[in-house]
Design an enzyme around this catalytic site. Structure first.
Site, PDB file in Angstrom:
ATOM      1  CD1 TRP A   1     -17.138  14.552  12.533  1.00  0.00           C
ATOM      2  CD2 TRP A   1     -17.300  12.641  11.362  1.00  0.00           C
ATOM      3  NE1 TRP A   1     -16.664  13.535  13.315  1.00  0.00           N
ATOM      4  CE2 TRP A   1     -16.753  12.353  12.635  1.00  0.00           C
ATOM      5  CE3 TRP A   1     -17.485  11.606  10.457  1.00  0.00           C
ATOM      6  CZ2 TRP A   1     -16.397  11.070  13.011  1.00  0.00           C
ATOM      7  CZ3 TRP A   1     -17.135  10.327  10.835  1.00  0.00           C
ATOM      8  CH2 TRP A   1     -16.591  10.058  12.101  1.00  0.00           C
TER       9      TRP A   1
ATOM     10  CD  GLU B   1      -4.984  -2.049   2.590  1.00  0.00           C
ATOM     11  OE1 GLU B   1      -5.304  -1.537   1.496  1.00  0.00           O
ATOM     12  OE2 GLU B   1      -4.307  -1.444   3.450  1.00  0.00           O
TER      13      GLU B   1
ATOM     14  CE  LYS C   1     -13.111  13.549  13.863  1.00  0.00           C
ATOM     15  NZ  LYS C   1     -11.766  13.066  13.643  1.00  0.00           N
TER      16      LYS C   1
ATOM     17  CB  THR D   1      -0.881   0.053   1.251  1.00  0.00           C
ATOM     18  OG1 THR D   1      -0.016   0.059   2.382  1.00  0.00           O
ATOM     19  CG2 THR D   1      -1.809  -1.120   1.328  1.00  0.00           C
TER      20      THR D   1
HETATM   21  P1  AMP Z   1      -5.004   2.341  -2.433  1.00  0.00           P
HETATM   22  O1  AMP Z   1      -4.876   1.119  -1.610  1.00  0.00           O
HETATM   23  O2  AMP Z   1      -3.705   3.053  -2.625  1.00  0.00           O
HETATM   24  O3  AMP Z   1      -5.685   2.055  -3.731  1.00  0.00           O
HETATM   25  O4  AMP Z   1      -5.915   3.380  -1.629  1.00  0.00           O
HETATM   26  C1  AMP Z   1      -7.216   3.043  -1.195  1.00  0.00           C
HETATM   27  C2  AMP Z   1      -7.958   4.271  -0.734  1.00  0.00           C
HETATM   28  O5  AMP Z   1      -8.209   5.154  -1.840  1.00  0.00           O
HETATM   29  C3  AMP Z   1      -9.342   3.988  -0.192  1.00  0.00           C
HETATM   30  O6  AMP Z   1      -9.309   3.539   1.145  1.00  0.00           O
HETATM   31  C4  AMP Z   1     -10.025   5.352  -0.349  1.00  0.00           C
HETATM   32  O7  AMP Z   1      -9.689   6.227   0.703  1.00  0.00           O
HETATM   33  C5  AMP Z   1      -9.423   5.879  -1.620  1.00  0.00           C
HETATM   34  N1  AMP Z   1     -10.351   5.654  -2.756  1.00  0.00           N
HETATM   35  C6  AMP Z   1     -10.287   4.692  -3.693  1.00  0.00           C
HETATM   36  N2  AMP Z   1     -11.283   4.824  -4.591  1.00  0.00           N
HETATM   37  C7  AMP Z   1     -12.016   5.883  -4.213  1.00  0.00           C
HETATM   38  C8  AMP Z   1     -13.190   6.534  -4.724  1.00  0.00           C
HETATM   39  N3  AMP Z   1     -13.797   6.133  -5.835  1.00  0.00           N
HETATM   40  N4  AMP Z   1     -13.667   7.596  -4.036  1.00  0.00           N
HETATM   41  C9  AMP Z   1     -13.046   8.033  -2.918  1.00  0.00           C
HETATM   42  N5  AMP Z   1     -11.944   7.481  -2.400  1.00  0.00           N
HETATM   43  C10 AMP Z   1     -11.432   6.421  -3.030  1.00  0.00           C
END
Ligand code: AMP
Length: 532
Positions: free
Chosen positions: A434, A320, A429, A177
């Site tokens: 929120w 994940e 906040k 990640t």
């Molecule tokens: P990654 O593992 O680097 O792909 O990051 C995952 C995170 O990206 C998620 O937990 C979200 O916070 C954000 N994310 C992915 N897709 C979206 C989406 N369509 N809208 C908003 N946030 C997103």
């Protein structure tokens, strides 16, 4: 009881075998960094993957060993996935956009033994070779003329090879990640998780893949398993068009030359495409479905694509979750809705495909109703969701019922549509309530003259935090703070309006293109709002 069904292990090599046997002539096209194009097909990918498996075994690689890549999208990278997995190895896709310390950390943590890399990343290899303690072999995918590389590495092998068999629960792939704090964490996919995830992805409500599909995945193969497309596309027998170059002009030309119907990428790639369309008048002519995910797709972007007659699927997921968690597909009852109502719905993050389950819980862990109002922590479980990070001695990262806490804040609507309102760390906040930084940002980028925006909470003695909006202007634009606030005033609640709009030259991003809010919060930690 007599009778029963076969225990047919769900192993990834079965996907490439199927692609070779049933759709062997469907093409895989690659546009390379040097401007050349090569063409192979699923039979060619399968044959080269078997040759690579032989070559890796000849080097002494054993099942379970990590074979890393540091590369953009092209057919040899695809061959590397199937070849490494086919010999029982674990393909580890390293993101070249990470910082050096992270690149050193993850290759050593993964104990990579081989690195296959693009010549474009030779400077990274030269810089970090001495610090990578486990990599024994370096092989360049596209060496300079006269130098040995990938094709030479597999040349001595004939492809007469049987894939390594084993349990479907064996690992096949490792992705780290991007993590905005602390060390990156590894997510170890299994054959089974990858296979079931890919089977779900082929469906019309997810990637809608078939033998008619011509896909140009812009999402890099080093980002969250390229959203599973190399597996799902092979399963469906889609034609693939890959580009090692992420420039809108190149992508647009390839899309038209190869008649690309499906594409997928993070929001920023579509912003670049719009700039290209505006500057040249050229546009992708055959695109039918665009999947946007990785961060929230702004409403204005969705609207523009839909006006071009393109279906937009807004996806949410994370490394994940393999990564597909939700995907927006139009249900039958949207037909009666107005265009604007449809855009509003597409702007939310969509629904789960069969396989995974979602819920939203409050801080005490109580499940919230699916009423489109009650927001809380988003949790997910299912066969392609993480159980434990790679080599993480702190144990499983799920609760007793298998729920994984995503760190996202969301609401679920009565129709099952999920809407991300924030990362839990990023919500602003204010007075105990929120404010969604994501919604503020998305609304702000709809304002003419605004290129990108970031909303963060800044200390306020009365309200605890109030929003500060950082804005990057479009080139040549002279939009003012008053105009931004005026634009936002009928799009968000009045008390959500930023206390200040600051114009900046650029915003920091993570290696996967997300806004780096931690850096912004640190930078503006002592900022004094005009309302204080
Ligand atoms: P990654 O593992 O680097 O792909 O990051 C995952 C995170 O990206 C998620 O937990 C979200 O916070 C954000 N994310 C992915 N897709 C979206 C989406 N369509 N809208 C908003 N946030 C997103």
């Amino acid at each position: 009881m007599l009778g029963g069904m076969q225990d047919f292990e769900l192993r990834v090599p079965r996907i490439i075998d199927h692609a070779e046997r049933e759709n062997g002539r469907r093409e895989v096209v690659s546009y390379w960094a040097d401007g050349t194009t090569t063409r192979t097909d699923w039979a060619g990918v399968a044959r080269d993957a078997r040759r690579l498996a032989q070559a890796l075994e000849a080097l002494g690689m054993k099942p379970g060993d990590r074979i890393a890549t540091l590369a953009m999208n092209h057919s040899r990278h695809l061959v590397a996935w199937y070849g490494a997995i086919g010999m029982g190895g674990v393909i580890h896709t390293v993101n070249p956009r990470l910082f050096d310390e992270q690149l050193v950390y993850i290759a050593n943590h993964a104990e990579d033994r081989v690195l296959l890399y693009d010549r474009a990343f030779q400077p990274i290899v030269d810089r970090l070779r001495g610090q990578w303690t486990t990599i024994e072999h370096y092989i360049c995918f596209d060496p300079a003329d006269g130098d040995a590389g990938f094709e030479d590495f597999i040349a001595a092998h004939d492809g007469d090879y049987r894939w390594v068999e084993g349990s479907e629960r064996d690992p096949c792939m490792l992705c780290y990640t991007s993590g905005t704090t602390g060390n990156p964490k590894g997510v170890l996919y299994t054959h089974r998780s990858s296979m079931i995830h890919a089977m779900a992805e082929v469906s019309p409500s997810v990637f809608d893949l078939s033998v008619q599909t011509v896909a140009l995945p812009i999402v890099p193969m080093f980002h969250a398993a390229a959203w599973g497309l190399p597996f799902a596309g092979a399963m469906a027998g889609a034609k693939f068009v890959y580009s090692a170059v992420n420039e809108a002009a190149v992508l647009c030309r390839l899309m038209n030359e190869e008649k690309v119907t499906h594409s997928a990428g993070v929001p920023t790639v579509w912003l670049a495409m719009f700039q290209h369309i505006d500057a040249t008048g050229h546009r992708p002519e055959h695109l039918r479905l665009v999947t946007i995910g990785g961060s929230a797709a702004p409403r204005a972007m969705i609207e523009r694509l839909m006006k071009m007659g393109i279906r937009v699927s807004h996806a949410w997921g994370m490394t994940e979750t393999s990564p597909i968690g939700t995907m927006g597909a139009p249900p039958a009852d949207w037909d009666g809705l107005s265009f604007d109502e449809q855009v509003d719905l597409v702007a939310k993050q969509g629904r789960v495909p069969f396989g995974v389950e979602l819920r939203v819980v409050d801080d005490a862990g109580a499940e919230q109703p699916r009423d489109g109002q009650s927001s809380g922590r988003l949790q997910i479980r299912g066969p392609w969701v993480i159980r434990q990070y790679f080599q993480d001695s702190s144990g499983e990262c799920i609760d007793a019922e298998g729920w994984f806490d995503t760190g996202d804040v969301a609401v679920i609507h009565p129709c099952g549509t999920m809407q991300i309102t924030d990362r839990s760390k990023d919500v602003i906040k204010s007075g105990g309530e929120w404010i969604s930084s994501v919604e503020l940002e998305n609304a702000a980028v709809g304002c003419p003259g605004v290129q990108e925006a970031a909303a963060i909470g800044v200390y306020h003695p009365k309200w605890d935090e109030r929003p500060l909006l950082l804005v990057v202007r479009k080139e040549g634009a002279d939009v003012t703070a008053e105009q931004v606030i005026h634009y936002l005033s009928d799009k968000v609640a009045k008390w959500w309006l930023p206390d200040e709009v600051l114009f900046v030259d650029g915003l920091p991003h993570t290696a996967t293109g997300k806004l780096l809010k931690t850096a912004l919060r640190a930078q503006y930690h002592d900022h004094k709002l005009p309302t204080v």
